[in-house]
Design a protein around this motif. Structure first.
Motif, PDB file in Angstrom:
ATOM      1  N   LYS A 121      47.099  21.374  10.715  1.00 47.87           N
ATOM      2  CA  LYS A 121      46.285  21.731  11.873  1.00 47.87           C
ATOM      3  C   LYS A 121      47.043  21.282  13.112  1.00 47.87           C
ATOM      4  CE  LYS A 121      41.718  21.173  13.844  1.00 47.87           C
ATOM      5  NZ  LYS A 121      40.411  20.561  13.681  1.00 47.87           N
ATOM      6  N   VAL A 122      47.357  22.223  13.994  1.00 44.31           N
ATOM      7  CA  VAL A 122      48.141  21.912  15.187  1.00 44.31           C
ATOM      8  C   VAL A 122      47.299  22.170  16.430  1.00 44.31           C
ATOM      9  CG1 VAL A 122      50.391  22.308  14.144  1.00 44.31           C
ATOM     10  CG2 VAL A 122      49.172  24.211  15.134  1.00 44.31           C
ATOM     11  N   PHE A 170      43.037  23.482  25.365  1.00 43.43           N
ATOM     12  CA  PHE A 170      43.621  23.128  24.082  1.00 43.43           C
ATOM     13  C   PHE A 170      43.387  24.259  23.091  1.00 43.43           C
ATOM     14  CE2 PHE A 170      42.803  19.093  26.149  1.00 43.43           C
ATOM     15  CZ  PHE A 170      44.032  18.479  26.001  1.00 43.43           C
ATOM     16  N   GLN A 171      44.461  24.676  22.428  1.00 51.48           N
ATOM     17  CA  GLN A 171      44.403  25.751  21.449  1.00 51.48           C
ATOM     18  C   GLN A 171      44.680  25.152  20.072  1.00 51.48           C
ATOM     19  OE1 GLN A 171      47.287  28.749  22.245  1.00 51.48           O
ATOM     20  NE2 GLN A 171      46.590  30.098  20.628  1.00 51.48           N
ATOM     21  N   GLU A 172      43.749  25.306  19.146  1.00 55.47           N
ATOM     22  CA  GLU A 172      43.877  24.758  17.802  1.00 55.47           C
ATOM     23  C   GLU A 172      44.114  25.879  16.804  1.00 55.47           C
ATOM     24  OE1 GLU A 172      40.548  22.382  16.693  1.00 55.47           O
ATOM     25  OE2 GLU A 172      40.604  21.201  18.531  1.00 55.47           O
ATOM     26  N   ASP A 173      45.044  25.657  15.889  1.00 58.99           N
ATOM     27  CA  ASP A 173      45.335  26.623  14.833  1.00 58.99           C
ATOM     28  C   ASP A 173      45.705  25.883  13.559  1.00 58.99           C
ATOM     29  OD1 ASP A 173      45.005  29.176  16.083  1.00 58.99           O
ATOM     30  OD2 ASP A 173      46.863  28.836  17.179  1.00 58.99           O
ATOM     31  N   ILE A 174      45.599  26.574  12.444  1.00 57.77           N
ATOM     32  CA  ILE A 174      46.062  26.056  11.171  1.00 57.77           C
ATOM     33  C   ILE A 174      47.221  26.944  10.734  1.00 57.77           C
ATOM     34  CG2 ILE A 174      45.466  25.649   8.763  1.00 57.77           C
ATOM     35  CD1 ILE A 174      42.619  25.081   9.682  1.00 57.77           C
ATOM     36  N   VAL A 175      48.410  26.347  10.613  1.00 57.28           N
ATOM     37  CA  VAL A 175      49.623  27.098  10.301  1.00 57.28           C
ATOM     38  C   VAL A 175      50.312  26.469   9.092  1.00 57.28           C
ATOM     39  CG1 VAL A 175      49.980  27.858  12.676  1.00 57.28           C
ATOM     40  CG2 VAL A 175      50.998  25.741  11.920  1.00 57.28           C
ATOM     41  N   PRO A 176      51.145  27.242   8.385  1.00 52.35           N
ATOM     42  CA  PRO A 176      51.917  26.662   7.274  1.00 52.35           C
ATOM     43  C   PRO A 176      52.883  25.596   7.783  1.00 52.35           C
ATOM     44  CG  PRO A 176      51.950  29.057   7.182  1.00 52.35           C
ATOM     45  CD  PRO A 176      51.317  28.682   8.473  1.00 52.35           C
ATOM     46  N   GLU A 209      58.098  26.668  14.899  1.00 56.68           N
ATOM     47  CA  GLU A 209      58.051  27.992  15.526  1.00 56.68           C
ATOM     48  C   GLU A 209      56.807  28.144  16.388  1.00 56.68           C
ATOM     49  OE1 GLU A 209      58.367  31.019  12.557  1.00 56.68           O
ATOM     50  OE2 GLU A 209      60.162  30.108  11.672  1.00 56.68           O
ATOM     51  N   TYR A 210      55.694  27.556  15.956  1.00 59.10           N
ATOM     52  CA  TYR A 210      54.443  27.624  16.717  1.00 59.10           C
ATOM     53  C   TYR A 210      54.595  26.947  18.074  1.00 59.10           C
ATOM     54  CZ  TYR A 210      49.582  26.861  18.004  1.00 59.10           C
ATOM     55  OH  TYR A 210      48.385  26.829  18.686  1.00 59.10           O
TER      56      TYR A 210
END
Length: 50
Positions: free
Chosen positions: A19-20, A34-40, A46-47
């Motif tokens: 979770k970034v 603030f932008q939250e995302d779940i990335v590999p 890269e994010y």
């Protein structure tokens, strides 16, 4: 909602994800949001490079 996302990441199938949280300046108001995302895990650098 956040508790469910964190609980999912702690189980066996979610270990490949992170979770970034990224701070982004809003073009409309000029304030930071603030932008939250779940990335590999392999896509985290890269994010943040965007």
């Amino acid at each position: 909602m956040a508790k469910k996302a964190v609980a999912t990441l702690q189980k066996g199938e979610g270990r490949g994800f992170a979770k970034v949280i990224k701070m982004v300046k809003s073009p409309k108001t000029g304030a930071y949001v603030f932008q939250e995302d779940i990335v590999p895990n392999d896509k985290v650098k890269e994010y943040f490079a965007k």
